[in-house]
Design a protein around this motif. Structure first.
Motif, PDB file in Angstrom:
ATOM      1  N   GLY A 106       0.835  -1.195   0.000  1.00 58.90           N
ATOM      2  CA  GLY A 106       0.000   0.000   0.000  1.00 58.90           C
ATOM      3  C   GLY A 106       0.869   1.243   0.000  1.00 58.90           C
ATOM      4  N   PRO A 107       0.311   2.392  -0.364  1.00 60.92           N
ATOM      5  CA  PRO A 107       1.094   3.626  -0.442  1.00 60.92           C
ATOM      6  C   PRO A 107       1.739   3.992   0.895  1.00 60.92           C
ATOM      7  N   ASP A 108       3.052   4.210   0.878  1.00 59.03           N
ATOM      8  CA  ASP A 108       3.808   4.615   2.061  1.00 59.03           C
ATOM      9  C   ASP A 108       3.667   3.621   3.215  1.00 59.03           C
TER      10      ASP A 108
ATOM     11  N   ASN B  27      -1.165 -19.850   9.359  1.00 59.34           N
ATOM     12  CA  ASN B  27      -2.385 -19.860   8.534  1.00 59.34           C
ATOM     13  C   ASN B  27      -2.288 -18.926   7.337  1.00 59.34           C
ATOM     14  N   HIS B  28      -1.056 -18.651   6.880  1.00 60.19           N
ATOM     15  CA  HIS B  28      -0.910 -17.677   5.795  1.00 60.19           C
ATOM     16  C   HIS B  28      -1.568 -18.137   4.496  1.00 60.19           C
ATOM     17  N   ALA B  29      -1.599 -19.460   4.252  1.00 54.85           N
ATOM     18  CA  ALA B  29      -2.220 -19.940   3.012  1.00 54.85           C
ATOM     19  C   ALA B  29      -3.723 -19.650   3.011  1.00 54.85           C
ATOM     20  N   GLY B  30      -4.357 -19.865   4.155  1.00 55.25           N
ATOM     21  CA  GLY B  30      -5.784 -19.569   4.252  1.00 55.25           C
ATOM     22  C   GLY B  30      -6.071 -18.086   4.129  1.00 55.25           C
ATOM     23  N   VAL B  31      -5.249 -17.261   4.762  1.00 50.91           N
ATOM     24  CA  VAL B  31      -5.430 -15.810   4.662  1.00 50.91           C
ATOM     25  C   VAL B  31      -5.191 -15.350   3.225  1.00 50.91           C
ATOM     26  N   ARG B  32      -4.206 -15.951   2.564  1.00 53.45           N
ATOM     27  CA  ARG B  32      -3.948 -15.624   1.152  1.00 53.45           C
ATOM     28  C   ARG B  32      -5.186 -15.901   0.298  1.00 53.45           C
ATOM     29  N   ARG B  33      -5.836 -17.042   0.527  1.00 52.38           N
ATOM     30  CA  ARG B  33      -7.039 -17.383  -0.241  1.00 52.38           C
ATOM     31  C   ARG B  33      -8.169 -16.392   0.054  1.00 52.38           C
TER      32      ARG B  33
ATOM     33  N   ALA C   3      -7.429 -13.226  -1.759  1.00 55.46           N
ATOM     34  CA  ALA C   3      -7.654 -13.390  -3.201  1.00 55.46           C
ATOM     35  C   ALA C   3      -9.140 -13.259  -3.538  1.00 55.46           C
ATOM     36  N   ARG C   4      -9.998 -13.795  -2.680  1.00 54.92           N
ATOM     37  CA  ARG C   4     -11.438 -13.673  -2.916  1.00 54.92           C
ATOM     38  C   ARG C   4     -11.901 -12.220  -2.851  1.00 54.92           C
ATOM     39  N   GLU C   5     -11.141 -11.396  -2.130  1.00 52.15           N
ATOM     40  CA  GLU C   5     -11.462  -9.967  -2.041  1.00 52.15           C
ATOM     41  C   GLU C   5     -10.739  -9.150  -3.110  1.00 52.15           C
ATOM     42  N   GLY C   6     -10.048  -9.838  -4.021  1.00 49.05           N
ATOM     43  CA  GLY C   6      -9.352  -9.157  -5.097  1.00 49.05           C
ATOM     44  C   GLY C   6      -7.977  -8.637  -4.736  1.00 49.05           C
ATOM     45  N   VAL C   7      -7.427  -9.097  -3.613  1.00 46.19           N
ATOM     46  CA  VAL C   7      -6.104  -8.651  -3.171  1.00 46.19           C
ATOM     47  C   VAL C   7      -5.068  -9.679  -3.617  1.00 46.19           C
TER      48      VAL C   7
ATOM     49  N   SER D 276       5.226 -13.214   4.979  1.00 47.33           N
ATOM     50  CA  SER D 276       5.295 -11.818   5.412  1.00 47.33           C
ATOM     51  C   SER D 276       4.539 -10.898   4.462  1.00 47.33           C
ATOM     52  N   GLU D 277       4.560 -11.200   3.174  1.00 45.16           N
ATOM     53  CA  GLU D 277       3.784 -10.389   2.241  1.00 45.16           C
ATOM     54  C   GLU D 277       2.293 -10.559   2.495  1.00 45.16           C
ATOM     55  N   VAL D 278       1.887 -11.759   2.911  1.00 39.66           N
ATOM     56  CA  VAL D 278       0.482 -11.978   3.271  1.00 39.66           C
ATOM     57  C   VAL D 278       0.094 -11.063   4.432  1.00 39.66           C
ATOM     58  N   ALA D 279       0.976 -10.964   5.431  1.00 40.13           N
ATOM     59  CA  ALA D 279       0.695 -10.089   6.567  1.00 40.13           C
ATOM     60  C   ALA D 279       0.588  -8.636   6.129  1.00 40.13           C
ATOM     61  N   ALA D 280       1.508  -8.199   5.256  1.00 42.19           N
ATOM     62  CA  ALA D 280       1.465  -6.827   4.760  1.00 42.19           C
ATOM     63  C   ALA D 280       0.172  -6.565   3.988  1.00 42.19           C
ATOM     64  N   ALA D 281      -0.214  -7.516   3.130  1.00 44.24           N
ATOM     65  CA  ALA D 281      -1.433  -7.350   2.338  1.00 44.24           C
ATOM     66  C   ALA D 281      -2.673  -7.347   3.220  1.00 44.24           C
ATOM     67  N   TYR D 282      -2.647  -8.168   4.267  1.00 44.25           N
ATOM     68  CA  TYR D 282      -3.778  -8.193   5.211  1.00 44.25           C
ATOM     69  C   TYR D 282      -3.969  -6.821   5.844  1.00 44.25           C
ATOM     70  N   LEU D 283      -2.882  -6.201   6.305  1.00 41.40           N
ATOM     71  CA  LEU D 283      -2.989  -4.889   6.939  1.00 41.40           C
ATOM     72  C   LEU D 283      -3.478  -3.837   5.945  1.00 41.40           C
ATOM     73  N   THR D 284      -2.951  -3.879   4.722  1.00 40.16           N
ATOM     74  CA  THR D 284      -3.388  -2.931   3.700  1.00 40.16           C
ATOM     75  C   THR D 284      -4.875  -3.095   3.413  1.00 40.16           C
ATOM     76  N   TYR D 285      -5.336  -4.351   3.347  1.00 44.12           N
ATOM     77  CA  TYR D 285      -6.756  -4.606   3.095  1.00 44.12           C
ATOM     78  C   TYR D 285      -7.613  -4.044   4.220  1.00 44.12           C
ATOM     79  N   ARG D 286      -7.213  -4.284   5.464  1.00 45.21           N
ATOM     80  CA  ARG D 286      -7.989  -3.792   6.598  1.00 45.21           C
ATOM     81  C   ARG D 286      -8.057  -2.263   6.573  1.00 45.21           C
ATOM     82  N   ILE D 287      -6.956  -1.618   6.246  1.00 44.13           N
ATOM     83  CA  ILE D 287      -6.931  -0.156   6.196  1.00 44.13           C
ATOM     84  C   ILE D 287      -7.836   0.352   5.072  1.00 44.13           C
ATOM     85  N   ALA D 288      -7.839  -0.369   3.951  1.00 45.01           N
ATOM     86  CA  ALA D 288      -8.721   0.007   2.844  1.00 45.01           C
ATOM     87  C   ALA D 288     -10.195  -0.112   3.230  1.00 45.01           C
ATOM     88  N   GLN D 289     -10.487  -0.982   4.202  1.00 41.69           N
ATOM     89  CA  GLN D 289     -11.859  -1.143   4.678  1.00 41.69           C
ATOM     90  C   GLN D 289     -12.237  -0.109   5.734  1.00 41.69           C
TER      91      GLN D 289
END
Length: 293
Positions: free
Chosen positions: A161-163, A174-180, A183-187, A195-208
């Motif tokens: 995500g930006p900055d 459980n990173h594989a499950g979180v990744r799936r 993906a269903r949310e388009g991320v 670690s990228e899964v964790a970063a993407a999770y935080l970005t997704y939550r912030i986008a929400q």
């Protein structure tokens, strides 16, 4: 076993020394992660402009790429920084994909520059000239690959995500499950690294609509495993350890800075460390320091 460092400056007079201070901290953490290293530095920004940090194969002609897309590029070894107006970003990304498909955008934001490569952390820092960089805060990581290959793609930090970027010591079960779920949310998650899964999770939550603190709090329920996260944002940096807190971590705070290290020796060379307030971050507690506060 990996090494994490972070530095948030309260005293603007220290900003020209940020890179040198972080480089020393990364050097000390070499033996916790000799495979690869990376760092994100939050330096000066220009209103209305977005910085894109690019990474290409060794020998990439970034000047030629800049000429082709009509924007100057500042190269640093295998990386380069390209500044464009926010309105031009989408078009420039499309042009990059067409002109230089081998070049990846590894970070974007108004102030963040992100660099990472395979090699000893001290060598990686020298290759990118970390010692000469200035800014308000920075985070870094030294990696010992245990669950994925030793590649630049697997090196930290991860920015989704930006900055915003994240470094991580530990393992998510459980990173594989979180990744799936993401993906269903388009991320999209580009690497096999948890670690990228964790970063993407935080970005997704912030986008929400979450704040970073709220996103980190939710991660205590949604991300299983043992971990320490250090997260950089445009205005500051945050720290979170899992509820067991089995990974080592220590922090130091003075009137001039807040510093994080996987071990105290990463902090030992900082100015004024002898009079700093030293503490171990508590399990499952979100810490955040903000330059706007």
């Amino acid at each position: 076993m990996c090494g994490i460092v972070g530095l948030f400056l309260k005293n603007p007079k220290l900003e020209p020394e940020l890179g040198a201070m972080l480089a020393q901290m990364l050097d000390v953490m070499c033996d916790r992660g000799p495979d690869s290293a990376g760092f994100a530095v939050y330096g000066s920004g220009t209103p209305g402009l977005v910085k894109l940090t690019l990474r290409g194969p060794a020998g990439t002609d970034f000047a030629k790429i800049g000429t082709a897309i009509g924007h100057p590029v500042m190269p640093r070894d295998t990386h380069a920084v390209l500044s464009v107006s926010a309105s031009e970003e989408a078009g420039v990304r499309a042009a990059l994909a067409r002109i230089a498909p081998e070049v990846r955008v590894v970070g974007t934001g108004s102030r963040m520059e992100l660099y990472k490569e395979v090699g000893l952390p001290a060598d990686v820092a020298r290759r990118f000239g970390l010692e000469g960089m200035s800014g308000t805060h920075a985070i870094g990581h030294t990696r010992m690959a245990t669950e994925s290959a030793v590649t630049t793609d697997g090196a930290h930090p991860f920015s989704t995500g930006p900055d915003q970027c994240l470094v991580h010591n530990g393992s998510l079960s459980n990173h594989a499950g979180v990744r799936r779920q993401l993906a269903r949310e388009g991320v999209r998650v580009n690497t096999e690294n948890d670690s990228e899964v964790a970063a993407a999770y935080l970005t997704y939550r912030i986008a929400q609509g979450d704040t970073l603190g709220e996103a980190l709090t939710h991660s205590l329920d949604d991300l299983d495993g043992f971990y320490t996260f250090v997260v950089g944002t445009e205005s500051g940096f945050g720290v979170l350890r899992d509820p067991i807190a089995c990974k080592p971590a220590v922090m130091a705070e003075t009137d001039d800075y807040v510093a994080f290290g996987s071990e105290y020796r990463a902090l030992a060379g900082l100015p004024g460390i002898s009079s700093a307030r030293l503490f171990e971050p508590e399990p499952a507690k979100v810490y955040f320091w903000d330059r706007a506060a």
